[in-house]
Design a protein around this motif. Structure first.
Motif, PDB file in Angstrom:
ATOM      1  N   ARG A 173       6.890 -48.735 -15.543  1.00  0.00           N
ATOM      2  CA  ARG A 173       5.826 -47.797 -15.202  1.00  0.00           C
ATOM      3  C   ARG A 173       4.565 -48.069 -16.009  1.00  0.00           C
ATOM      4  N   LYS A 174       4.727 -48.315 -17.298  1.00  0.00           N
ATOM      5  CA  LYS A 174       3.555 -48.585 -18.137  1.00  0.00           C
ATOM      6  C   LYS A 174       2.999 -49.984 -17.887  1.00  0.00           C
ATOM      7  N   SER A 175       3.880 -50.970 -17.866  1.00  0.00           N
ATOM      8  CA  SER A 175       3.385 -52.348 -17.753  1.00  0.00           C
ATOM      9  C   SER A 175       2.740 -52.595 -16.400  1.00  0.00           C
ATOM     10  N   GLN A 176       3.357 -52.132 -15.312  1.00  0.00           N
ATOM     11  CA  GLN A 176       2.756 -52.358 -14.007  1.00  0.00           C
ATOM     12  C   GLN A 176       1.470 -51.556 -13.852  1.00  0.00           C
ATOM     13  N   GLY A 177       1.431 -50.371 -14.442  1.00  0.00           N
ATOM     14  CA  GLY A 177       0.203 -49.593 -14.376  1.00  0.00           C
ATOM     15  C   GLY A 177      -0.973 -50.336 -14.961  1.00  0.00           C
ATOM     16  N   ASP A 178      -0.746 -50.996 -16.096  1.00  0.00           N
ATOM     17  CA  ASP A 178      -1.821 -51.764 -16.731  1.00  0.00           C
ATOM     18  C   ASP A 178      -2.150 -53.015 -15.922  1.00  0.00           C
ATOM     19  N   LEU A 179      -1.122 -53.705 -15.418  1.00  0.00           N
ATOM     20  CA  LEU A 179      -1.349 -54.918 -14.627  1.00  0.00           C
ATOM     21  C   LEU A 179      -2.163 -54.618 -13.371  1.00  0.00           C
ATOM     22  N   LEU A 180      -1.787 -53.567 -12.658  1.00  0.00           N
ATOM     23  CA  LEU A 180      -2.502 -53.235 -11.429  1.00  0.00           C
ATOM     24  C   LEU A 180      -3.907 -52.720 -11.714  1.00  0.00           C
ATOM     25  N   ALA A 181      -4.101 -52.087 -12.854  1.00  0.00           N
ATOM     26  CA  ALA A 181      -5.457 -51.671 -13.235  1.00  0.00           C
ATOM     27  C   ALA A 181      -6.350 -52.887 -13.402  1.00  0.00           C
ATOM     28  N   ARG A 182      -5.796 -53.955 -13.999  1.00  0.00           N
ATOM     29  CA  ARG A 182      -6.575 -55.180 -14.179  1.00  0.00           C
ATOM     30  C   ARG A 182      -6.853 -55.855 -12.833  1.00  0.00           C
ATOM     31  N   VAL A 183      -5.846 -55.871 -11.942  1.00  0.00           N
ATOM     32  CA  VAL A 183      -6.042 -56.459 -10.621  1.00  0.00           C
ATOM     33  C   VAL A 183      -7.152 -55.724  -9.873  1.00  0.00           C
ATOM     34  N   ALA A 184      -7.068 -54.400  -9.841  1.00  0.00           N
ATOM     35  CA  ALA A 184      -8.047 -53.613  -9.089  1.00  0.00           C
ATOM     36  C   ALA A 184      -9.444 -53.759  -9.669  1.00  0.00           C
ATOM     37  N   HIS A 185      -9.551 -53.708 -10.991  1.00  0.00           N
ATOM     38  CA  HIS A 185     -10.854 -53.855 -11.653  1.00  0.00           C
ATOM     39  C   HIS A 185     -11.460 -55.215 -11.336  1.00  0.00           C
ATOM     40  N   ASN A 235      16.895 -50.024 -12.427  1.00  0.00           N
ATOM     41  CA  ASN A 235      17.965 -50.368 -13.364  1.00  0.00           C
ATOM     42  C   ASN A 235      17.887 -49.496 -14.619  1.00  0.00           C
ATOM     43  N   GLY A 236      17.085 -48.468 -14.576  1.00  0.00           N
ATOM     44  CA  GLY A 236      16.887 -47.574 -15.711  1.00  0.00           C
ATOM     45  C   GLY A 236      15.420 -47.273 -15.877  1.00  0.00           C
ATOM     46  N   ASP A 237      14.683 -48.262 -16.374  1.00  0.00           N
ATOM     47  CA  ASP A 237      13.223 -48.101 -16.457  1.00  0.00           C
ATOM     48  C   ASP A 237      12.502 -49.320 -15.900  1.00  0.00           C
ATOM     49  N   GLY A 238      13.187 -50.037 -15.001  1.00  0.00           N
ATOM     50  CA  GLY A 238      12.587 -51.193 -14.358  1.00  0.00           C
ATOM     51  C   GLY A 238      13.272 -51.479 -13.037  1.00  0.00           C
TER      52      GLY A 238
END
Length: 481
Positions: A346-358, A394-397
Motif C-alpha cells: 500500500r505504501k510502496s505502490q502509492g509512492d510509485l504511482l504518485a511518481r508515475v502520475a506526476h 499475501n498479508g500486506d502485498g
C-alpha cells in the motif's frame, strides 16, 4: 552482390527457430528481405512521430491501479483485500479521505463504475482531458486462450509464466529471456530509413534493453544528463587536462590490422555521435525545456525529486532537437523499478504511482508547448510491466500474476475511455487462473500493433514485427486516431 542478403537470411532462420522453441504458430518473426528493401526505399515522412515505452519493472498491481467501484465489485474487492488495520491493501472508497478517484469512461460497461488509485490525480486530469486511455487486461499471449485451454495446456502458452525475467523479455520481444531483438527495435529497423541519421532512431535512457534491440538498428544509450561520452575524453585524465586529445588520437587513429581498424572506426563514430547528440539536445531550464517540479510523497507528505520526470525531460530535450538529429521517427525506452510488491504494497505502490502520475502529467504539459509547438498529437507514451498481480493478498502485498491494465497517453489517443472488457472483480470466474490472477484478453502483440499502425507501419510490416499477430482477429484495438 553484397553479403547482406545472406546475413539477413541467417538472421531470419535463427529468429524463426527461436520462435519455434517458444511454441508459437504465429507469423514469420524476423524481417524478410522484401520488407527491408521496402523500408530502405520508402520516402521519409513529412511529419515527426515518437513512441515512448515506460516499463514498470517488477509487475505493477493493476487491481489497485484501476478499480471497479460498482456496489457488487466494491464489496468483493473490500472482502478480498482487507486483511487487518495495519496490513490491509484495500484502498478507501470514493469520497473517503484518501479515497479512490472516480472516472467516467466515454463507453459505458453495463452495471460497472470505475476509479483510479488515489495517487493518480495528475494522470486523472489528463484522462479527463481526453489524452489518456486505459487498456484492460493486457498480457503475454501467443494465441487467444480460454481458461479451459489454459488448464489443459491445449494451446501454445508463453513460456515460464509468472517469471520476472522471462515475462519482461516476452513483453518486450515476444520471446523468453535470451531474446536478441525486441518489437521496439524491430519497428526501428523498418523506420530508420526515415531518419537522416539512423543511429538516433531508438534511444534508451536505462541502459541496454531488449525492447530496443533490432536486427539492424542499434539502440543509442543516454543518461538523464544527456549523451554519454567516452571516459577521459572530456575533462581531466589522471589529473591532467592535457590528456584528452592524445587519448582520443590513440583510440580513434586508423590502423592496418583489420580488427584494430574496425574498432577505431566504431570509436570514431561513437565520438562523433556523442558530439552530435550533445549539440542537438535543447538545454534544460527556463531558457529551454522547463525542469520538472518536485512531487509529493503521499506517505511522508514531503517534496522530493522525481527521477522518472527527469528522464522524460531528457526525452523532451531530445525531441526538441529532432531537426538537428534529422529524426522523423523515434522510439524511446524508460524503466522504473520497485513494482514487485510482495509486501508493504500500500505504501510502496502509492509512492510509485504518485511518481508515475506526476511525471506523465509533466511530460504531457511539455508536449503541449515544446518551444512554442504543440507536439501532443505526434508523441505517444504507453506503459508496460512484467505482469499483473494476484487479487488475493499475501498479508500486506500480492504475488505474481498475468494480465494487467495499462495506460496510453498522447494527443492522438482516443482518450477518456477503457478499451477491452473490464474483468469480473473477485475469484473463481472464467479469467481466474489462480488467486485472482487474470488470464489476459488482449495480447501484447495487439497492444503493440495498434501503436505500430499509428506509427506508420503497414499490415505486412506489423506481421513481421509481431510474431503472433496473425493468431488474433482484432489486430487494431482502436485506441489511436
Amino acid at each position: 552482390m553484397t553479403t547482406k542478403p545472406n546475413a539477413s537470411r541467417r538472421e531470419f532462420l535463427r529468429a524463426a527457430s527461436m520462435l519455434s522453441l517458444a511454441g508459437s504458430a504465429g507469423a514469420p518473426f524476423a524481417l524478410n528481405l522484401a520488407t527491408i528493401g521496402a523500408a530502405a526505399a520508402q520516402t521519409a515522412p513529412a511529419d515527426y512521430k515518437a513512441i515512448i515505452c515506460l516499463f514498470m519493472a517488477g509487475g505493477n498491481d493493476h487491481v489497485n491501479t484501476v478499480l471497479a467501484t460498482d456496489p457488487t465489485s466494491w464489496a468483493e474487492y473490500q472482502r478480498l483485500r482487507t486483511t487487518s488495520d495495519t496490513d490491509s491493501i484495500a484502498l478507501p472508497s470514493v469520497g473517503a479521505a484518501g479515497g479512490v478517484l472516480p472516472i467516467t469512461p466515454k463507453t459505458a460497461q453495463a452495471g460497472r463504475s470505475f476509479a483510479l488509485h488515489p495517487s493518480l490525480q495528475p494522470l486523472k486530469d489528463v484522462f479527463d482531458a481526453n489524452r489518456v486511455a486505459i487498456i484492460a487486461n493486457v498480457g503475454t499471449l501467443i494465441t487467444p486462450t480460454t481458461l479451459v485451454q489454459y488448464r489443459a495446456r491445449s494451446v501454445s502458452l508463453p513460456p515460464k509464466l509468472f517469471s520476472h525475467n522471462d515475462q519482461q523479455s516476452f513483453w518486450q520481444s515476444s520471446l523468453p529471456e535470451g531474446a536478441r531483438s525486441g518489437w521496439g527495435g524491430r519497428m526501428g529497423d523498418l523506420m530508420m530509413a526515415s531518419n537522416s541519421s539512423p543511429l538516433f532512431t531508438t534511444i534508451s535512457l536505462t541502459g541496454n534493453t531488449v525492447f530496443l534491440a533490432g536486427l539492424t538498428v542499434n539502440q543509442y544509450q543516454v543518461s538523464s544528463a544527456g549523451a554519454i561520452p567516452i571516459n577521459a575524453l572530456t575533462g581531466s585524465l589522471f589529473g591532467s587536462g592535457a590528456g584528452a586529445n592524445p587519448l582520443q588520437a590513440i583510440v580513434s587513429a586508423d590502423r592496418t590490422n583489420l580488427f584494430e581498424k574496425d574498432y577505431a572506426t566504431v570509436t570514431r563514430r561513437g565520438i562523433e555521435a556523442q558530439m552530435t547528440f550533445a549539440n542537438a539536445m535543447v538545454a534544460a531550464g527556463p531558457a529551454g525545456v522547463p525542469n520538472p517540479t518536485q512531487y509529493t510523497n503521499p506517505n511522508s507528505g514531503q517534496l522530493a525529486t522525481n527521477p522518472l520526470a527527469v528522464q522524460l525531460q531528457t526525452i523532451a530535450r531530445t525531441i526538441a532537437g529532432r531537426s538537428v538529429l534529422g529524426a522523423k521517427r523515434q522510439i524511446f525506452f524508460v524503466n522504473m523499478g520497485g513494482f514487485d510488491t510482495h509486501d508493504g504494497q500500500r505504501k510502496s505502490q502509492g509512492d510509485l504511482l504518485a511518481r508515475v502520475a506526476h511525471a506523465l502529467a509533466y511530460f504531457d504539459g511539455l508536449m503541449g508547448n515544446l518551444q512554442g509547438v504543440n507536439l501532443r498529437n505526434q508523441v505517444t507514451l504507453f506503459t508496460a510491466s512484467d505482469f499483473g498481480r494476484t487479487f488475493t493478498s499475501n498479508g500486506d502485498g500480492t504475488d505474481h500474476g498475468w494480465g494487467s491494465h495499462h495506460f496510453v497517453m498522447g494527443g492522438a489517443v482516443k482518450g477518456k475511455d477503457i478499451y477491452g472488457a473490464f474483468p469480473v472483480t473477485g475469484l473463481k470466474h472464467d479469467l481466474d487462473v489462480g488467486s485472482g490472477s487474470l488470464l489476459p484478453q488482449t495480447s501484447v502483440d495487439q497492444y503493440g500493433a495498434t501503436l505500430a499502425s499509428w506509427f506508420g507501419l503497414s499490415a505486412t510490416q506489423i506481421a513481421d514485427v509481431f510474431p503472433a499477430i496473425g493468431n488474433f482477429s482484432n489486430k487494431n484495438l482502436g485506441f489511436m486516431l
